[in-house]
Structure formats: C-alpha cells, structure tokens
Design an enzyme around this catalytic site. Structure first.
Site, short mmCIF file in Angstrom:
data_model
loop_
_atom_site.label_atom_id
_atom_site.label_comp_id
_atom_site.label_asym_id
_atom_site.label_seq_id
_atom_site.Cartn_x
_atom_site.Cartn_y
_atom_site.Cartn_z
CB CYS A 133 -2.94 7.25 0.45
SG CYS A 133 -1.58 7.83 1.48
CB CYS A 136 -0.32 9.65 -0.79
SG CYS A 136 0.04 8.24 0.26
CG ASP A 137 -2.94 10.81 -3.59
OD1 ASP A 137 -1.77 11.03 -3.93
OD2 ASP A 137 -3.50 9.71 -3.77
C1 LIG Z 1 -2.41 5.04 -5.22
C2 LIG Z 1 -1.38 5.12 -4.11
C3 LIG Z 1 -0.61 6.26 -3.99
C4 LIG Z 1 0.34 6.34 -2.97
N1 LIG Z 1 1.09 7.47 -2.89
C5 LIG Z 1 2.06 7.56 -1.95
C6 LIG Z 1 2.89 8.71 -1.86
O1 LIG Z 1 2.72 9.67 -2.62
N2 LIG Z 1 3.85 8.71 -0.91
C7 LIG Z 1 4.04 7.67 -0.04
O2 LIG Z 1 4.94 7.73 0.80
N3 LIG Z 1 3.25 6.57 -0.10
C8 LIG Z 1 2.29 6.49 -1.03
N4 LIG Z 1 1.48 5.38 -1.08
C9 LIG Z 1 1.69 4.32 -0.08
C10 LIG Z 1 2.90 3.45 -0.50
O3 LIG Z 1 2.74 3.07 -1.84
C11 LIG Z 1 3.03 2.23 0.39
O4 LIG Z 1 3.12 2.63 1.75
C12 LIG Z 1 4.28 1.43 0.04
O5 LIG Z 1 4.26 1.07 -1.33
C13 LIG Z 1 4.38 0.17 0.88
O6 LIG Z 1 5.51 -0.52 0.47
P1 LIG Z 1 5.72 -2.09 0.71
O7 LIG Z 1 7.06 -2.38 0.13
O8 LIG Z 1 5.46 -2.41 2.11
O9 LIG Z 1 4.57 -2.81 -0.11
P2 LIG Z 1 3.97 -2.66 -1.56
O10 LIG Z 1 4.39 -1.42 -2.25
O11 LIG Z 1 2.52 -2.90 -1.39
O12 LIG Z 1 4.61 -3.90 -2.34
C14 LIG Z 1 4.23 -5.20 -2.04
C15 LIG Z 1 4.98 -6.14 -2.95
O13 LIG Z 1 4.73 -7.48 -2.53
C16 LIG Z 1 4.46 -8.28 -3.65
N5 LIG Z 1 3.64 -9.43 -3.22
C17 LIG Z 1 2.43 -9.44 -2.61
N6 LIG Z 1 2.02 -10.72 -2.36
C18 LIG Z 1 3.03 -11.51 -2.82
C19 LIG Z 1 3.23 -12.92 -2.86
N7 LIG Z 1 2.31 -13.78 -2.39
N8 LIG Z 1 4.37 -13.40 -3.43
C20 LIG Z 1 5.33 -12.55 -3.89
N9 LIG Z 1 5.19 -11.20 -3.86
C21 LIG Z 1 4.05 -10.70 -3.34
C22 LIG Z 1 3.78 -7.36 -4.64
O14 LIG Z 1 3.93 -7.86 -5.96
C23 LIG Z 1 4.58 -6.09 -4.42
O15 LIG Z 1 5.74 -6.11 -5.22
C24 LIG Z 1 0.52 5.26 -2.07
C25 LIG Z 1 -0.25 4.12 -2.20
C26 LIG Z 1 -1.19 4.04 -3.21
C27 LIG Z 1 -2.04 2.79 -3.35
#
Ligand SMILES: Cc1cc2nc3c(=O)[nH]c(=O)nc-3n(C[C@H](O)[C@H](O)[C@H](O)COP(=O)(O)OP(=O)(O)OC[C@H]3O[C@@H](n4cnc5c(N)ncnc54)[C@H](O)[C@@H]3O)c2cc1C
Length: 314
Positions: A133, A136-137
């Site tokens: 990302c 992010c980084d």
């Molecule tokens: C290394 C890294 C660094 C990042 N740094 C930043 C940053 O500094 N700032 C920023 O704004 N964004 C950052 N991001 C991006 C950010 O993390 C994501 O945009 C955000 O987490 C998305 O949120 P979400 O709730 O949609 O999904 P996610 O955070 O991906 O969460 C998905 C959830 O769904 C659950 N899940 C998946 N499949 C199933 C299933 N079949 N049954 C039940 N549960 C399930 C998982 O267990 C998880 O809890 C970063 C991402 C990464 C990978």
C-alpha cells in the site's frame, strides 16, 4: 435464535458497523473470521487515521474499536463463514466451529487480500520494508530507494505516487510488455525518477539487519541473477476480495468485488449490506472502510425499521 443483524468481519468496516448498531440497541453479533482485527493488525504504525496525531499501532487501533463496540453490547464469536443461504429469510450462515446461525439482516465486511509474489523473504518482511500500500507506507521512504513490482495501472500509479518521496523508484515486471493502459505507462515513462527493470522475475527478498537489502531477480533474457538494492519493496499485483464463501449468491464484478447500489451499501439481496474493501477496489483505506461501515449500519437500521412497520401494517 434469530439475530437482528450478523456482521461478518472485524476490520475497520465491520467494527464501525458494530459500534453504530450496538449504540442503536440492535445487539449485533460479529463473526471475527480468520484475521480478528483485519489487515491493520499486520502493520505497525498507522499515521493517517484521524484523531491520532502521533500515530497509533494498527493492532491497538483495532483493539480499541473492538472494545468500543463491546461497551455498547456487540457480541463477538470466533469463526469463519463457510457458506450462506440468502434464498429465504431469515438468512442462514454456516460458520466454521459454530454451525448454522440465522439473522434478519447481514453486513458483509470481509475485506480484500493483497496478492503476494510467494517468494522467500517476502512474508517475513511485511512492515519491515515490504508493503502492498503506497498511500499507507510511502511516507516512510523519504529520500530512499524503492522497488515497485507489477505491470498494471495500479503499479504505474503507485510508482508515480512514490516518486514524491523516494530518491529513485525502480519498476520491476516479469515481462517486457506492461498490462497498464497507454496513458498510465506514458505518465510513468515521463517521470525521471522512475527506472525500469523489465523482463525480470522476482526470486527472493533479501533482508539486512535493519530493513531490506534488495530484491533478487532473474533476467529472463540472459538467465543471470542479480540483486537490485532497495530500502522498500511495494508489491502491486492486485487484490482478491474475500467473497468466495458467498457462492455467487450476491452480485459481484468480474474480480469478485461486491456491487452495491450507488451511494448506499445495499447489495442485490434486500437486508444484505456490504462495506469496506470487499466492495471498494479504489480507495482501500481504514478510514474509508470505517466510513462505509457506518453507512452499512445506518442502511441496515433503516431496513429493519421498515420491516417492523411492514409487519404491523400487514
Ligand atoms: C500492511 C498493511 C498496512 C496498511 N496500512 C494502512 C494505513 O496505514 N492506513 C490506512 O488507512 N489503511 C492501511 N491499510 C489498508 C487497510 O488496512 C484496509 O483498507 C482496511 O483494513 C480495510 O478494512 P475492512 O474492514 O474492509 O477489511 P479488513 O481489514 O481486511 O478485515 C476483513 C475482516 O473480515 C474477516 N473475514 C474474511 N473472510 C471471512 C469469512 N469468510 N468469515 C468471517 N470473517 C471473514 C477477517 O477475519 C477480517 O476480520 C493497510 C493494509 C495493509 C495490508
């Protein structure tokens, strides 16, 4: 027992939905999935989530959101959803370790997983120089050398973005031709800070005692191996939305992202909502995920309210 709402996923989207629904006395059940806290638990410092002027650890931010949802009455269960039945109400989820659970409404917030190269040294160095990302980084690599791996539009866009910080951005792609559109390629090619290593297959991420040493690649023309020195390695070869468990019961685009009605979080199934990265191929940030989580909770509340009124007037 039939729950009013089940939220699938505990990233910023799911936990924000949980906070809002719990505060509206909807007693949501939240299924944690295989990565409790979501993607942010795999990073260290988060510097762009509003409200934390000194930054906050990703795991701490997510633990705080979870506590906030619990405080207002959200219940959490550990497990991953294996399959769903949205053909009749109440909707049924088959959850690993928990069996069948039923609810009048569902919020899907299962995120999208970044694709990785699958080479040695890659996973161990996520957050220590390896990232997926740039938004992010990128800021952590001011004045440093960066490699971007990929050949599509995202790779070009991220490479150009990263030139704001880096002294040099090297684009590595395993073929001579790029998949990116001409306009995006032109933008990258016109940027003096971008250098090109095409027709190179990434083989291994080499770590130094502090951070990265470089990316080992094979020159596909000569077969020779070389170490491209770098401080940061950005892998931009796409994301996979976590929608396989839906078994095609929700409309998705060709890549598997859930399609929501414009300006809402409504899917094609009444009472089933989607928020966060699972329906967002563009922004993919914690704050946008949290924002759409709030929208899903409000859409869901309105849906349940309308159901009650319908039942009274029948
Ligand atoms: C290394 C890294 C660094 C990042 N740094 C930043 C940053 O500094 N700032 C920023 O704004 N964004 C950052 N991001 C991006 C950010 O993390 C994501 O945009 C955000 O987490 C998305 O949120 P979400 O709730 O949609 O999904 P996610 O955070 O991906 O969460 C998905 C959830 O769904 C659950 N899940 C998946 N499949 C199933 C299933 N079949 N049954 C039940 N549960 C399930 C998982 O267990 C998880 O809890 C970063 C991402 C990464 C990978």
């Amino acid at each position: 027992m039939v729950y009013k709402t089940i939220i699938i996923g505990t990233g910023p989207a799911g936990l924000t939905s949980a906070i809002y629904l719990a505060r509206a006395n909807m007693e949501p059940l939240v299924i944690e999935g295989w990565q409790p806290g979501g993607q942010l638990t795999t990073t260290t410092e988060v510097e762009n989530f509003p409200g934390f002027p000194d930054g906050i650890l990703g795991s701490e931010l997510m633990s705080n959101m979870r506590k906030q949802a619990q405080r207002f009455g959200a219940t959490f269960k550990t497990g991953s959803v294996k399959s769903v039945d949205f053909s009749k109400r109440p909707y049924t989820l088959d959850v690993e370790g928990l069996g069948e659970l039923q609810a009048d409404s569902i919020i899907i917030s299962t995120g999208a997983s970044a694709k990785y190269l699958g080479i040695p040294g890659e996973q161990e160095n996520i957050g220590r120089g390896v990232s997926t990302c740039a938004t992010c980084d990128g800021f952590f690599f001011r004045g440093k050398k960066i490699i971007v791996v990929g050949g599509g539009d995202s790779a070009m866009e991220e490479a150009v973005f990263l030139t704001r910080f880096a002294s040099e951005v090297r684009l590595v792609h395993r073929r001579e031709e790029l998949r990116a559109s001409k306009i995006m390629q032109d933008r990258a090619r016109q940027n003096d800070k971008i250098v090109w290593s095409l027709n190179r297959t990434p083989l291994e991420v080499a770590a130094a005692s502090m951070g990265l040493q470089g990316l080992k690649v094979r020159n596909n023309e000569t077969g020779e191996e070389e170490l491209l020195e770098t401080d940061g390695l950005f892998i931009t070869i796409g994301h996979t939305p976590n929608t396989g468990f839906l078994g095609g019961q929700i409309d998705t685009d060709e890549q598997g992202y859930i399609i929501v009605k414009p300006g809402t979080t409504e899917t094609n199934i009444p009472g089933v909502f989607a928020c966060g990265d699972v329906q967002d191929r563009q922004y993919r940030q914690a704050i946008t995920a949290a924002g759409s989580g709030c929208m899903a909770a409000l859409d869901c509340e309105r849906y349940l309210e309308a159901q009650v009124h319908e039942a009274v007037h029948v």
